[in-house]
Write an enzyme that holds these catalytic residues in place. Structure first.
Site, PDB file in Angstrom:
ATOM      1  N   PRO A   1       1.772 -13.048  11.074  1.00  0.00           N
ATOM      2  CA  PRO A   1       1.371 -13.079  12.487  1.00  0.00           C
ATOM      3  C   PRO A   1       0.367 -14.206  12.748  1.00  0.00           C
ATOM      4  O   PRO A   1      -0.541 -14.426  11.951  1.00  0.00           O
ATOM      5  CB  PRO A   1       0.744 -11.705  12.719  1.00  0.00           C
ATOM      6  CG  PRO A   1       0.467 -11.139  11.374  1.00  0.00           C
ATOM      7  CD  PRO A   1       1.413 -11.792  10.422  1.00  0.00           C
ATOM      8  N   GLU A   2       0.568 -14.934  13.833  1.00  0.00           N
ATOM      9  CA  GLU A   2      -0.353 -16.001  14.215  1.00  0.00           C
ATOM     10  C   GLU A   2      -1.177 -15.488  15.398  1.00  0.00           C
ATOM     11  O   GLU A   2      -1.068 -14.331  15.771  1.00  0.00           O
ATOM     12  CB  GLU A   2       0.460 -17.267  14.541  1.00  0.00           C
ATOM     13  CG  GLU A   2       1.333 -17.665  13.345  1.00  0.00           C
ATOM     14  CD  GLU A   2       2.213 -18.904  13.576  1.00  0.00           C
ATOM     15  OE1 GLU A   2       1.828 -19.773  14.362  1.00  0.00           O
ATOM     16  OE2 GLU A   2       3.281 -18.976  12.950  1.00  0.00           O
TER      17      GLU A   2
ATOM     18  N   HIS B   1       4.561   2.484   2.163  1.00  0.00           N
ATOM     19  CA  HIS B   1       3.904   1.260   2.632  1.00  0.00           C
ATOM     20  C   HIS B   1       2.713   1.553   3.544  1.00  0.00           C
ATOM     21  O   HIS B   1       2.066   0.650   4.036  1.00  0.00           O
ATOM     22  CB  HIS B   1       4.898   0.365   3.356  1.00  0.00           C
ATOM     23  CG  HIS B   1       6.073  -0.030   2.505  1.00  0.00           C
ATOM     24  ND1 HIS B   1       5.916  -0.706   1.317  1.00  0.00           N
ATOM     25  CD2 HIS B   1       7.401   0.184   2.656  1.00  0.00           C
ATOM     26  CE1 HIS B   1       7.107  -0.897   0.774  1.00  0.00           C
ATOM     27  NE2 HIS B   1       8.020  -0.367   1.560  1.00  0.00           N
TER      28      HIS B   1
ATOM     29  N   ARG C   1       3.797  -5.888   1.997  1.00  0.00           N
ATOM     30  CA  ARG C   1       3.410  -6.869   0.986  1.00  0.00           C
ATOM     31  C   ARG C   1       2.054  -6.576   0.359  1.00  0.00           C
ATOM     32  O   ARG C   1       1.674  -7.207  -0.618  1.00  0.00           O
ATOM     33  CB  ARG C   1       3.402  -8.277   1.603  1.00  0.00           C
ATOM     34  CG  ARG C   1       4.738  -8.698   2.192  1.00  0.00           C
ATOM     35  CD  ARG C   1       5.768  -9.048   1.128  1.00  0.00           C
ATOM     36  NE  ARG C   1       5.396 -10.262   0.420  1.00  0.00           N
ATOM     37  CZ  ARG C   1       5.682 -11.497   0.816  1.00  0.00           C
ATOM     38  NH1 ARG C   1       6.343 -11.693   1.931  1.00  0.00           N
ATOM     39  NH2 ARG C   1       5.313 -12.534   0.107  1.00  0.00           N
TER      40      ARG C   1
END
Ligand code: ZN
Length: 276
Positions: free
Chosen positions: A2-3, A92, A111
Site C-alpha cells: 500500500p502506498e 493470518h 506476509r
C-alpha cells in the site's frame, strides 16, 4: 505494498471502526508483529480508548487516551478489519483488539512483515523510517526549493530517488510510474539532470496524483483492499502502471516494462525518452 493513498484510505476507515472505542482485551497470535515486549504492550493498552488515527507517509498513528501512540506500518500485505467479538479469524490474523462495544479490530498480514510499535506520543518520529521521512506530498509541505535542492544533490536515477521516502513521503512503485509518465520523464533519468521546468511539473504531478488517488480510495491491486469491503477504484485511472504492451494514452506508442532499481517499471519510450 500500500502506498500513501491506500494507507490514507485505511486511516479514514479506522476513524469509523476504531476511533472512540475502548480496548477490553488484546489477543496476540504472532508476537513479532509487536516490536515492544508483548505483555508490556498489552497492559499499556487495555482500558485505553483510541482517540483518533493519524497518518504520516505510509505510517498509521493510533492515538490513545494515555498519551501513547501506536505506530503501525502495513508493509506488503497488512490490513485491518472489524467484526463482532469472536468472529472468524484465520492463521493470518496476528493481533485482535477487543473493544467494550462488542466489536473487535483484527490485524491480518499474510506476509507477516507489518509491525506495530507503541511509544509515548511525541516520540513517534523516532520509530523506523519516520526518523528520516521527507515532507508529505502537499503544496504546503513539499516545497519546490526543497525538492530542487534534493534533486540537484543526487546522481542516482529518478525512479529510486522518488521511492526513497526521505525525498517525499508516500510514493511507491505504482505512483512513481504514474507521476513520471505524467511528467514525461524517463525513469532512468539521473535526478540531477532534470530541468527546472521538469522539476516543477514533477512536483505538481506528485501532489495532484496522490490527492486524486485518495479521492478514489486508492488502487486495488493483488490482495490489497482497504479492510472495509470497499475496494479502491483508482486502478481504472492508471496510465502507466500495469499497462506494459498497451498503447500510451498520450501518443499511441507501445508502453514497455523494464527493471529499474530491481522494480518493474512501465513507461512510454516515446514521451519519456532518456534525455542527454
Ligand atoms: Zn507516449
Amino acid at each position: 505494498m500500500p502506498e500513501l493513498p491506500e494507507v490514507e484510505t485505511v486511516r479514514r476507515g479506522l476513524m469509523k471502526i476504531a476511533a472512540g472505542r475502548k480496548i477490553n482485551a488484546i489477543d496476540i497470535y504472532y508476537g513479532k508483529t509487536i516490536t515492544n515486549d508483548v505483555e508490556t504492550f498489552r497492559q499499556a493498552l487495555i482500558g485505553q480508548t483510541i482517540k483518533r488515527v493519524d497518518r504520516r507517509g505510509k505510517y498509521l498513528l493510533f492515538r490513545f487516551t494515555n498519551d501513547l501512540t501506536m505506530v503501525s506500518h502495513l508493509r506488503m500485505e497488512g490490513k485491518y478489519y472489524n467484526q463482532p467479538i469472536g468472529g472468524p479469524i484465520d492463521k493470518h490474523t496476528h493481533v485482535v483488539f477487543q473493544f467494550t462495544d462488542g466489536t473487535e479490530l483484527c490485524y491480518q498480514d499474510t506476509r507477516k512483515f507489518g509491525r506495530m510499535t507503541l511509544v509515548k506520543t511525541g516520540d513517534e518520529m523516532n520509530v523506523g523510517g519516520l526518523k528520516t521521512i521527507g515532507p508529505e506530498p502537499t503544496d504546503d509541505s513539499f516545497t519546490l526549493p526543497f525538492f530542487t535542492a534534493e534533486l540537484r544533490k543526487s546522481h542516482g536515477k529518478i525512479k529510486p530517488f522518488l521511492l526513497n521516502q526521505r525525498h517525499v513521503a508516500g510514493l511507491g512503485n505504482i505512483y512513481v510510474d504514474e507521476v513520471l509518465w505524467m511528467s514525461k520523464i524517463n525513469p532512468e533519468q539521473p535526478a540531477n539532470t532534470l530541468t527546472d521546468q521538469q522539476i516543477a511539473e514533477l512536483r505538481k504531478s506528485i501532489i495532484k496524483e496522490l490527492a486524486t488517488a485518495i479521492k478514489f480510495k486508492g488502487t486495488t491491486v493483488h490482495s490489497f483492499t482497504n479492510a472495509f469491503g470497499d475496494a479502491g477504484a483508482f486502478q481504472e485511472r492508471l496510465n502507466a502502471y500495469g499497462h506494459a504492451g498497451d498503447k500510451c494514452p498520450r501518443c499511441g506508442t507501445k508502453m514497455v516494462k523494464i527493471k529499474v532499481a530491481e522494480r518493474g517499471t512501465t513507461f512510454c519510450p516515446h514521451c519519456q525518452a532518456l534525455k542527454e
